[in-house]
Design a protein around this motif. Sequence first.
Motif, PDB file in Angstrom:
ATOM      1  N   ALA A   1       0.814  -1.214   0.000  1.00 41.67           N
ATOM      2  CA  ALA A   1       0.000   0.000   0.000  1.00 41.67           C
ATOM      3  C   ALA A   1       0.845   1.260   0.000  1.00 41.67           C
ATOM      4  O   ALA A   1       0.369   2.332  -0.365  1.00 41.67           O
ATOM      5  CB  ALA A   1      -0.928  -0.001   1.215  1.00 41.67           C
TER       6      ALA A   1
ATOM      7  N   GLU B   1      -5.768   2.783  -1.754  1.00 46.49           N
ATOM      8  CA  GLU B   1      -5.639   2.199  -0.422  1.00 46.49           C
ATOM      9  C   GLU B   1      -5.977   3.227   0.661  1.00 46.49           C
ATOM     10  O   GLU B   1      -6.620   2.910   1.657  1.00 46.49           O
ATOM     11  CB  GLU B   1      -4.220   1.665  -0.216  1.00 46.49           C
ATOM     12  CG  GLU B   1      -3.916   0.393  -0.977  1.00 46.49           C
ATOM     13  CD  GLU B   1      -4.580  -0.819  -0.344  1.00 46.49           C
ATOM     14  OE1 GLU B   1      -4.953  -0.755   0.842  1.00 46.49           O
ATOM     15  OE2 GLU B   1      -4.730  -1.837  -1.049  1.00 46.49           O
TER      16      GLU B   1
ATOM     17  N   ASN C   1      -9.167   1.921   2.599  1.00 51.04           N
ATOM     18  CA  ASN C   1      -8.689   1.154   3.750  1.00 51.04           C
ATOM     19  C   ASN C   1      -8.495   2.119   4.925  1.00 51.04           C
ATOM     20  O   ASN C   1      -7.543   2.897   4.948  1.00 51.04           O
ATOM     21  CB  ASN C   1      -7.376   0.447   3.392  1.00 51.04           C
ATOM     22  CG  ASN C   1      -6.845  -0.425   4.519  1.00 51.04           C
ATOM     23  OD1 ASN C   1      -7.265  -0.325   5.664  1.00 51.04           O
ATOM     24  ND2 ASN C   1      -5.884  -1.280   4.188  1.00 51.04           N
TER      25      ASN C   1
ATOM     26  N   MET D   1      -5.096   1.978   6.539  1.00 47.30           N
ATOM     27  CA  MET D   1      -4.053   2.621   5.760  1.00 47.30           C
ATOM     28  C   MET D   1      -4.091   4.138   5.953  1.00 47.30           C
ATOM     29  O   MET D   1      -3.067   4.793   6.195  1.00 47.30           O
ATOM     30  CB  MET D   1      -4.217   2.265   4.272  1.00 47.30           C
ATOM     31  CG  MET D   1      -3.336   3.061   3.321  1.00 47.30           C
ATOM     32  SD  MET D   1      -1.566   2.838   3.571  1.00 47.30           S
ATOM     33  CE  MET D   1      -0.938   3.785   2.170  1.00 47.30           C
TER      34      MET D   1
END
Length: 319
Positions: free
Chosen positions: A97, A273, A277, A280
């Motif tokens: 990522a 990402e 996420n 993240m």
Amino acid sequence: MRNWKFAMASTILGSALVLGACGSTEEETATSGTADSTSDEAAALEGSVAGDGSSTVAPILEGLVEEYAAVQPDVQVTVGVSGTGGGFEKFVQGETAFSNASRPIKEEEAASLEEAGIDYTEFLLAYDGLSIVVNQDNEFVEDLTVEDLKKLWVEDGTSKTWADINPEWPDEEVVFYAPGTASGTYDYFNEVILEDEDIVESATLSEDDNTLVQGIQGDSNAIGFFGYAYYVANQDTLKVVTIDGVEPNAETIESGEYSPLSRPLFTYASNAEVADNDAMYDFMKFTLENSGEMAEAVGYVPLSEEDYDKGLADLEALK
């Protein structure tokens, strides 16, 4: 925050926290913990985040990973150390990522990411001064010019001796240690010193910066180079060489006086990402909020507060 300069020194001597290699090493540092989240903005997160890349940047990121575990213990963050080039290869493949780099991304790497459909954002983390070091017992080398460095390090078909640089120095063969060719540190040295000429064939090239440190420590005729933090962690057993009369330190690196060996350190984050996420996004936010303190703790030079604020604004725009 723990004493990270001490931790760096212990690491290079072989402690459990491996700062790793600037090339092909596949080791990763994974961190998890048991502390409750201290975030005032959100509940505890769960998930995983994977990064890879430069060993020069690794001391900053690996320190942050350990600190982050106390904040979000249910997020597993791994930081591999395959070197800048190796890290970008994994980034292109979608295996990571974020990708740490001790040089700006190359045009061909950016093109590969575009072809793979991966949009990314560059975040500046700190500044480094690529440090030229010799064995502590070397009593004659105090200063070298950029021209001296090129004469020493460029392959020209001869055996290099110290007397070739200064006739008053010993007529003894120089022993060279350098990062491997997958390293961003090698790329940077190639750009500003070698100027795309071949590095001296006798050099020991290692993807592990700790191997370089130990090699120079063990040979009175050795010379090598790596990131400033690795010198700081070993300054009691290594001798740094001034370049054109300028010593690498926080002031000369930040001002650019330590030229041409001052350089920025980066991490590159996948936009998707960050957006998709939560772990993240949260880790990158933690990284930008704490990189300055961690950079200073491990021996690098932090950015201005305005620069970190810009990075945070860029990150927020991706969410």
